[in-house]
Design an enzyme around this catalytic site. Sequence first.
Site, PDB file in Angstrom:
ATOM      1  N   PRO A  48       0.798  -1.223   0.000  1.00 19.24           N
ATOM      2  CA  PRO A  48       0.000   0.000   0.000  1.00 19.24           C
ATOM      3  C   PRO A  48       0.833   1.277   0.000  1.00 19.24           C
ATOM      4  CG  PRO A  48      -0.112  -1.106   2.130  1.00 19.24           C
ATOM      5  CD  PRO A  48       0.530  -2.065   1.163  1.00 19.24           C
ATOM      6  N   ASN A  49       0.360   2.216  -0.795  1.00 22.60           N
ATOM      7  CA  ASN A  49       0.912   3.571  -0.912  1.00 22.60           C
ATOM      8  C   ASN A  49       2.230   3.647  -1.675  1.00 22.60           C
ATOM      9  OD1 ASN A  49      -1.220   4.861   0.631  1.00 22.60           O
ATOM     10  ND2 ASN A  49      -0.367   3.772   2.383  1.00 22.60           N
ATOM     11  N   ARG A 108       5.425  10.854  -2.641  1.00 23.10           N
ATOM     12  CA  ARG A 108       5.058  10.586  -1.247  1.00 23.10           C
ATOM     13  C   ARG A 108       6.265  10.779  -0.336  1.00 23.10           C
ATOM     14  NH1 ARG A 108       4.680   4.542   1.309  1.00 23.10           N
ATOM     15  NH2 ARG A 108       3.901   5.146   3.343  1.00 23.10           N
ATOM     16  N   TYR A 140      11.272   8.606   1.489  1.00 23.40           N
ATOM     17  CA  TYR A 140      11.280   7.513   0.510  1.00 23.40           C
ATOM     18  C   TYR A 140      12.028   7.832  -0.781  1.00 23.40           C
ATOM     19  CZ  TYR A 140       7.743   5.674   3.660  1.00 23.40           C
ATOM     20  OH  TYR A 140       7.093   5.213   4.776  1.00 23.40           O
ATOM     21  N   ASN A 148       8.048  -5.738  -0.493  1.00 22.23           N
ATOM     22  CA  ASN A 148       7.940  -4.566   0.382  1.00 22.23           C
ATOM     23  C   ASN A 148       6.452  -4.442   0.663  1.00 22.23           C
ATOM     24  OD1 ASN A 148       7.757  -2.147   1.690  1.00 22.23           O
ATOM     25  ND2 ASN A 148       9.004  -0.992   0.237  1.00 22.23           N
ATOM     26  N   ALA A 167       2.986  -0.755   4.952  1.00 23.73           N
ATOM     27  CA  ALA A 167       2.432  -0.776   6.314  1.00 23.73           C
ATOM     28  C   ALA A 167       1.910  -2.162   6.705  1.00 23.73           C
ATOM     29  CB  ALA A 167       1.320   0.259   6.429  1.00 23.73           C
ATOM     30  N   GLU A 213      12.878  -9.497   1.980  1.00 21.56           N
ATOM     31  CA  GLU A 213      12.064  -8.346   2.383  1.00 21.56           C
ATOM     32  C   GLU A 213      12.861  -7.067   2.152  1.00 21.56           C
ATOM     33  OE1 GLU A 213      11.190  -8.285   6.591  1.00 21.56           O
ATOM     34  OE2 GLU A 213       9.730  -6.663   6.372  1.00 21.56           O
ATOM     35  N   HIS A 258      12.668  -2.697   2.464  1.00 18.16           N
ATOM     36  CA  HIS A 258      12.039  -1.421   2.811  1.00 18.16           C
ATOM     37  C   HIS A 258      12.955  -0.309   2.338  1.00 18.16           C
ATOM     38  CE1 HIS A 258       8.961  -3.260   5.304  1.00 18.16           C
ATOM     39  NE2 HIS A 258       9.906  -4.062   5.758  1.00 18.16           N
ATOM     40  N   ARG A 296      12.898   4.613  12.724  1.00 15.36           N
ATOM     41  CA  ARG A 296      11.631   5.354  12.680  1.00 15.36           C
ATOM     42  C   ARG A 296      10.772   5.012  13.907  1.00 15.36           C
ATOM     43  NH1 ARG A 296       9.061   4.860   6.933  1.00 15.36           N
ATOM     44  NH2 ARG A 296       7.902   6.652   7.765  1.00 15.36           N
TER      45      ARG A 296
HETATM   46  C1  DQA Z   1       8.100   1.040   3.988  1.00 12.31           C
HETATM   47  C2  DQA Z   1       8.149   1.267   5.507  1.00 12.31           C
HETATM   48  C3  DQA Z   1       6.778   1.077   6.126  1.00 12.31           C
HETATM   49  O1  DQA Z   1       6.839   1.292   7.526  1.00 12.31           O
HETATM   50  C4  DQA Z   1       5.790   2.048   5.530  1.00 12.31           C
HETATM   51  O2  DQA Z   1       4.494   1.798   6.051  1.00 12.31           O
HETATM   52  C5  DQA Z   1       5.771   2.006   4.041  1.00 12.31           C
HETATM   53  C6  DQA Z   1       7.043   1.926   3.340  1.00 12.31           C
HETATM   54  C7  DQA Z   1       9.447   1.357   3.315  1.00 12.31           C
HETATM   55  O3  DQA Z   1       9.642   0.938   2.186  1.00 12.31           O
HETATM   56  O4  DQA Z   1      10.301   2.020   3.913  1.00 12.31           O
HETATM   57  O5  DQA Z   1       4.732   2.147   3.407  1.00 12.31           O
HETATM   58  O6  DQA Z   1       7.786  -0.316   3.751  1.00 12.31           O
END
Ligand code: DQA
Length: 145
Positions: free
Chosen positions: A11-12, A19, A24, A75, A78, A99, A101, A108
């Site tokens: 998501p997102n 964003r 990011y 990835n 959230a 995984e 990120h 964070r």
């Molecule tokens: C994320 C880190 C997560 O905590 C966050 O909710 C994201 C992006 C990252 O790529 O740093 O949406 O996965």
Amino acid sequence: MSKPLHIINGPNLNLLGTREPDVYGTTTLADIEAMCAARADTHGLTTLCLQSNDEGEMVNFIQAARTEASGLIINAGAYSHTSVAILDALQAVQVPIIEVHLSNIFAREEFRHHSYVSGVAAGVICGLGAQGYEMAIDALAARLA
Ligand code: DQA
């Protein structure tokens, strides 16, 4: 021809580039997916990418990886911190999982420090931005060689 590497962004992450660029970066998801395809190609591998804001759609794609992928990069955004459904789906996958990120989740908020994905991943890369995806591809290629 080996099966593709499946790359899942949650998501997102469709909003990458605009964003929270201070967190990011400014690389878009399309850029990242193109970088991944190019990097995989250097190893003689291909990629199949999904971005979804929908937990169920992500579960379906993870389930497909059981038979259709040679490795999985995820990835989960959230959902990394909340989703037992994604954990359960990943536990059913036999191929190696990395995984990723973009941000350093350990630098964070506390709620980002735990990821349900990490326990089933062969490795975790975080805090290195888009480069982390290329590193994940290199790691999978090494495992598959
Ligand atoms: C994320 C880190 C997560 O905590 C966050 O909710 C994201 C992006 C990252 O790529 O740093 O949406 O996965």
